[in-house]
Design an enzyme around this catalytic site. Structure first.
Site, PDB file in Angstrom:
ATOM      1  N   GLU A 130      69.368  17.540   2.445  1.00 17.53           N
ATOM      2  CA  GLU A 130      70.838  17.592   2.737  1.00 17.53           C
ATOM      3  C   GLU A 130      71.542  17.930   1.211  1.00 17.53           C
ATOM      4  OE1 GLU A 130      71.709  15.304   6.609  1.00 17.53           O
ATOM      5  OE2 GLU A 130      72.184  14.324   4.475  1.00 17.53           O
ATOM      6  N   CYS A 131      72.222  18.976   1.073  1.00 18.36           N
ATOM      7  CA  CYS A 131      73.066  19.205  -0.265  1.00 18.36           C
ATOM      8  C   CYS A 131      72.331  19.184  -1.274  1.00 18.36           C
ATOM      9  CB  CYS A 131      74.393  18.282   0.002  1.00 18.36           C
ATOM     10  SG  CYS A 131      75.822  19.107  -0.851  1.00 18.36           S
TER      11      CYS A 131
END
Length: 436
Positions: free
Chosen positions: A327-328
């Protein structure tokens, strides 16, 4: 029976977090059980709440969560004496289009739970106009009750007197006034506050804030303004499927942004979580059936990540047989390369072809609704996921299979689709919930 309050303000940067932490610690020091929540998608503040109260805090979000989920999450405050929900941005600030149960505004949570609002007002450069702002917020939306205000950054006794008189004339209670006091400011970084676990002195900062606020705010009056609250049992809990039975979770200063309610939901569903540190050149647990790399600040540690050959080769070996999701910041590390703010490119793990750069920073911020084009750990193709994106990186290349069709809160399609290659997947948004 616990009592509840929402701490909000007319805008960001007024002092909501400092007041929330100070009240929580001051009441805890008096022997009260204090439970905090964060309204909205900010994933940094809950760690500060936990440091102040000794109890885990989670996010409640009206755009991404339905009422049942919010009720389930806030029910953890049923044994507390006082429950504080810290707002985000201004009291009524949310997105233009309604989400699952609201627009993401703090006012949604205040109305939904019946908790009065304590406003933090910064009257710098104002006097009587501060009362007009407070009165406008009080009257803007039926169903949202104003308990009173705390004035912050008061310049002088005369300034305080002018503002207090105007608020009194408007029928608005003033719980206290805080003079300027830079010592209790919390360090900031480009994604907001510096993380709680990065600050060895966090306990002393919160203690100082509590002492300062107790000296200038009527804590008893604030406590008495809270609404008695009887938590309603939720018909169902979180609609979360763990990505695996045993999850290898990257966890250190570079990989620290993951919503606490997600981890709790995974555990509640029977999953085990085994943490490891890429910065310490560790590899995922060999017994895990999935690896999850959360967001964080990989750009501040890109050289070390690139140099940690054991971690990079170990993650690549893991991905040969089991799924890996990022994530990210975790997504960036799964990519081929990351260029830091100085323009230096660092080789990442290469499980995806993603190339990102911080050399020319551009803010990407907002809610995301993703319809998965292909499966990702814990979610089937076609699932609709709600999340939040906040980063300053620029995509130089995103050559792999798009993971999802991603829209912002207005319904506009955005370019950050996420990626899938082999068993590796990644998104720029942080997952909050799946639509039921």
């Amino acid at each position: 029976m616990p009592a509840g309050l929402v701490i909000s303000a007319p805008a960001s940067g007024v002092g909501k977090t400092t007041l929330t932490l100070a009240l929580a610690r001051a009441w805890r020091n008096r022997g009260l059980k204090v439970q905090c929540f964060k309204s909205g998608p900010d994933y940094i503040d809950p760690a500060f709440h936990a440091a102040a109260t000794g109890r885990a805090s989670v996010n409640v979000d009206s755009w991404a969560m339905d009422r049942g989920t919010i009720a389930h999450l806030v029910s953890r405050g049923s044994d507390a004496d006082i429950v504080l929900a810290e707002g985000s941005m201004g009291l009524f600030d949310g997105v233009a289009a309604r989400g699952v149960s609201g627009t993401g505004a703090s006012a949604d949570i205040a109305e939904m739970l019946g908790w009065p609002v304590v406003l933090v007002i910064d009257p710098s450069g104002q006097a009587q106009t501060a009362a007009a702002i407070a009165a406008g917020l009080r009257d803007y939306r039926p169903g949202v009750r104003l308990a009173g205000v705390v004035l912050n950054r008061i310049a002088s006794p005369r300034h305080e007197d002018l503002v207090r008189r105007a608020l009194n004339d408007a029928g608005i209670a003033v719980f206290g006034a805080l003079p300027r006091h830079a010592e209790i400011s919390l360090p900031k970084r480009h994604l907001g506050l510096v993380q709680a676990e990065e600050q060895a002195e966090i306990g002393q900062l919160i203690d100082e804030a509590a002492r300062f606020v107790a000296e200038h705010v009527d804590l008893d009056a604030v406590l008495q303004s809270a609404a008695s609250w009887s938590p309603q049992p939720a018909a169902n809990g979180l609609n979360v499927t763990p990505p695996g039975q045993r999850i290898a979770l990257a966890r250190d200063a570079a990989f620290s942004f993951v919503y606490p309610h997600m981890l709790e939901a995974w555990r509640a569903a029977g999953a085990e979580i085994a943490t490891f540190s890429p910065l310490a050149d560790e590899v995922p647990d060999a017994s895990a059936d999935v690896c999850w790399l959360p967001g964080g600040y990989p750009e501040l540690h890109a050289g070390k990540i690139a140099a940690n050959a054991r971690f990079r080769s170990g993650l690549r070996a893991f991905a040969e047989t089991r799924p890996v999701h990022g994530e990210c910041g975790g997504y960036m590390v799964l990519g081929a390369g990351l260029t830091d703010a100085d323009g230096v490119r660092h080789e990442m793990t290469g499980l995806l072809g993603l190339e990102t750069s911080f050399a020319k920073r551009r803010m990407h911020l907002g809610y995301r609704l993703a319809a998965l084009a292909v499966p990702m750990p814990g979610h089937r193709a076609g699932a609709r996921l709600r999340g939040h994106e906040f980063h300053y990186s620029t995509i130089l290349a995103q050559p792999d299979t798009p993971l999802a069709i991603v829209h912002d809160a207005t319904g506009a399609v955005i370019a950050e689709t996420g990626s899938q290659r082999g068993r590796a997947t990644g998104t720029f948004f942080h997952l909050i919930a799946e639509d039921r």
